[in-house]
Scaffold this motif. Structure first.
Motif, PDB file in Angstrom:
ATOM      1  N   PRO A  16       0.800  -1.079  -0.031  1.00  0.00           N
ATOM      2  CA  PRO A  16       0.021   0.056   0.074  1.00  0.00           C
ATOM      3  C   PRO A  16       0.959   1.148  -0.035  1.00  0.00           C
ATOM      4  N   GLU A  17       1.890   1.268   0.828  1.00  0.00           N
ATOM      5  CA  GLU A  17       2.718   2.172   0.712  1.00  0.00           C
ATOM      6  C   GLU A  17       3.483   2.659  -0.621  1.00  0.00           C
ATOM      7  N   ALA A  18       3.528   1.703  -1.448  1.00  0.00           N
ATOM      8  CA  ALA A  18       4.170   1.984  -2.908  1.00  0.00           C
ATOM      9  C   ALA A  18       3.279   2.723  -3.836  1.00  0.00           C
ATOM     10  N   ILE A  19       2.070   2.595  -3.500  1.00  0.00           N
ATOM     11  CA  ILE A  19       1.195   3.325  -4.436  1.00  0.00           C
ATOM     12  C   ILE A  19       0.388   4.355  -3.512  1.00  0.00           C
ATOM     13  N   GLY A  20       1.045   4.790  -2.645  1.00  0.00           N
ATOM     14  CA  GLY A  20       0.510   6.086  -1.723  1.00  0.00           C
ATOM     15  C   GLY A  20      -0.784   5.828  -1.078  1.00  0.00           C
ATOM     16  N   LYS A  21      -1.102   4.448  -0.488  1.00  0.00           N
ATOM     17  CA  LYS A  21      -2.191   4.230   0.180  1.00  0.00           C
ATOM     18  C   LYS A  21      -1.675   3.604   1.569  1.00  0.00           C
ATOM     19  N   SER A  22      -1.225   4.601   2.518  1.00  0.00           N
ATOM     20  CA  SER A  22      -0.258   3.811   3.670  1.00  0.00           C
ATOM     21  C   SER A  22      -1.302   4.001   4.979  1.00  0.00           C
ATOM     22  N   VAL A  23      -2.578   4.478   4.904  1.00  0.00           N
ATOM     23  CA  VAL A  23      -3.584   4.505   6.034  1.00  0.00           C
ATOM     24  C   VAL A  23      -4.488   3.531   5.663  1.00  0.00           C
ATOM     25  N   GLN A  24      -4.475   2.427   6.530  1.00  0.00           N
ATOM     26  CA  GLN A  24      -5.274   1.233   6.573  1.00  0.00           C
ATOM     27  C   GLN A  24      -6.396   1.414   7.629  1.00  0.00           C
ATOM     28  N   ALA A  25      -7.627   1.012   7.386  1.00  0.00           N
ATOM     29  CA  ALA A  25      -8.591   1.054   8.348  1.00  0.00           C
ATOM     30  C   ALA A  25      -9.724   0.074   8.238  1.00  0.00           C
ATOM     31  N   ILE A  26     -10.214  -0.418   9.389  1.00  0.00           N
ATOM     32  CA  ILE A  26     -11.379  -1.304   9.401  1.00  0.00           C
ATOM     33  C   ILE A  26     -12.791  -0.624   9.643  1.00  0.00           C
ATOM     34  N   ILE A  27     -13.687  -0.632   8.944  1.00  0.00           N
ATOM     35  CA  ILE A  27     -14.783   0.195   9.067  1.00  0.00           C
ATOM     36  C   ILE A  27     -15.947  -0.677   9.142  1.00  0.00           C
ATOM     37  N   GLN A  28     -16.705  -0.361  10.170  1.00  0.00           N
ATOM     38  CA  GLN A  28     -17.944  -1.297  10.599  1.00  0.00           C
ATOM     39  C   GLN A  28     -19.233  -0.341  10.135  1.00  0.00           C
ATOM     40  N   ILE A  29     -20.169  -1.255   9.271  1.00  0.00           N
ATOM     41  CA  ILE A  29     -21.197  -0.559   8.946  1.00  0.00           C
ATOM     42  C   ILE A  29     -22.389  -1.218   9.326  1.00  0.00           C
ATOM     43  N   GLY A  30     -23.408  -0.523   9.835  1.00  0.00           N
ATOM     44  CA  GLY A  30     -24.702  -0.842  10.319  1.00  0.00           C
ATOM     45  C   GLY A  30     -25.646  -0.098  10.185  1.00  0.00           C
ATOM     46  N   ASN A  31     -26.929  -0.432  10.201  1.00  0.00           N
ATOM     47  CA  ASN A  31     -28.386   0.260   9.788  1.00  0.00           C
ATOM     48  C   ASN A  31     -28.206   0.886   8.477  1.00  0.00           C
ATOM     49  N   LEU A  32     -27.940  -0.027   7.476  1.00  0.00           N
ATOM     50  CA  LEU A  32     -28.195   0.509   6.000  1.00  0.00           C
ATOM     51  C   LEU A  32     -29.414   1.098   5.831  1.00  0.00           C
ATOM     52  N   LYS A  33     -29.364   1.909   5.019  1.00  0.00           N
ATOM     53  CA  LYS A  33     -30.727   2.608   4.435  1.00  0.00           C
ATOM     54  C   LYS A  33     -31.157   2.161   3.069  1.00  0.00           C
ATOM     55  N   CYS A  34     -30.463   1.175   2.719  1.00  0.00           N
ATOM     56  CA  CYS A  34     -30.654   0.542   1.368  1.00  0.00           C
ATOM     57  C   CYS A  34     -30.567  -0.846   1.339  1.00  0.00           C
ATOM     58  N   GLY A  35     -30.887  -1.654   0.275  1.00  0.00           N
ATOM     59  CA  GLY A  35     -30.826  -3.181   0.546  1.00  0.00           C
ATOM     60  C   GLY A  35     -29.354  -3.431   0.454  1.00  0.00           C
ATOM     61  N   MET A  63     -15.382  -3.621   6.704  1.00  0.00           N
ATOM     62  CA  MET A  63     -14.547  -3.405   5.404  1.00  0.00           C
ATOM     63  C   MET A  63     -13.309  -2.930   5.738  1.00  0.00           C
ATOM     64  N   LYS A  64     -12.431  -3.436   4.921  1.00  0.00           N
ATOM     65  CA  LYS A  64     -10.879  -3.188   5.202  1.00  0.00           C
ATOM     66  C   LYS A  64     -10.756  -2.106   3.967  1.00  0.00           C
ATOM     67  N   THR A  65      -9.921  -1.051   4.295  1.00  0.00           N
ATOM     68  CA  THR A  65      -9.982  -0.066   3.283  1.00  0.00           C
ATOM     69  C   THR A  65      -8.300   0.527   3.376  1.00  0.00           C
ATOM     70  N   ALA A  66      -8.041   1.213   2.170  1.00  0.00           N
ATOM     71  CA  ALA A  66      -6.505   1.783   2.284  1.00  0.00           C
ATOM     72  C   ALA A  66      -6.603   2.894   1.489  1.00  0.00           C
ATOM     73  N   VAL A  67      -6.440   4.134   2.100  1.00  0.00           N
ATOM     74  CA  VAL A  67      -6.104   5.471   1.629  1.00  0.00           C
ATOM     75  C   VAL A  67      -5.029   6.124   1.534  1.00  0.00           C
ATOM     76  N   SER A  68      -4.759   7.506   1.028  1.00  0.00           N
ATOM     77  CA  SER A  68      -3.555   8.174   1.091  1.00  0.00           C
ATOM     78  C   SER A  68      -3.520   8.880   2.644  1.00  0.00           C
ATOM     79  N   THR A  69      -4.548   9.347   3.057  1.00  0.00           N
ATOM     80  CA  THR A  69      -4.665   9.965   4.258  1.00  0.00           C
ATOM     81  C   THR A  69      -5.829   9.947   5.089  1.00  0.00           C
ATOM     82  N   THR A  70      -5.788  10.369   6.274  1.00  0.00           N
ATOM     83  CA  THR A  70      -7.115  10.352   7.361  1.00  0.00           C
ATOM     84  C   THR A  70      -8.040  11.213   7.013  1.00  0.00           C
TER      85      THR A  70
END
Length: 70
Positions: A16-35, A63-70
């Motif tokens: 991820p660092e090699a492509i500028g995506k050094s920030v990784q996070a786990i995101i918890q999703i609940g209460n969807l407003k769509c199917g 979800m596991k994500t990789a992004v460039s900044t917080t």
């Protein structure tokens, strides 16, 4: 020798660092407003999402994500 029946796929690991995506996070999703199917189709378009797991309990997805900044 293996045939196509035994090989299920190939994996490429990219730093991820090699492509500028050094920030990784786990995101918890609940209460969807769509199917769920609609949600899953929408997130397929997102490059930042590396993994998405549908789970039982109070959350709908992790979800596991990789992004460039917080």
């Amino acid at each position: 020798m293996y045939t196509n029946k035994e090989i299920e796929g190939f994996t490429t690991l990219i730093s991820p660092e090699a492509i500028g995506k050094s920030v990784q996070a786990i995101i918890q999703i609940g209460n969807l407003k769509c199917g769920c199917r609609h949600f899953e189709e929408k997130i397929k378009e997102e490059e930042a999402i590396l993994e998405c797991h549908r789970v039982t309990g109070t959350s709908s997805y992790f979800m596991k994500t990789a992004v460039s900044t917080t």
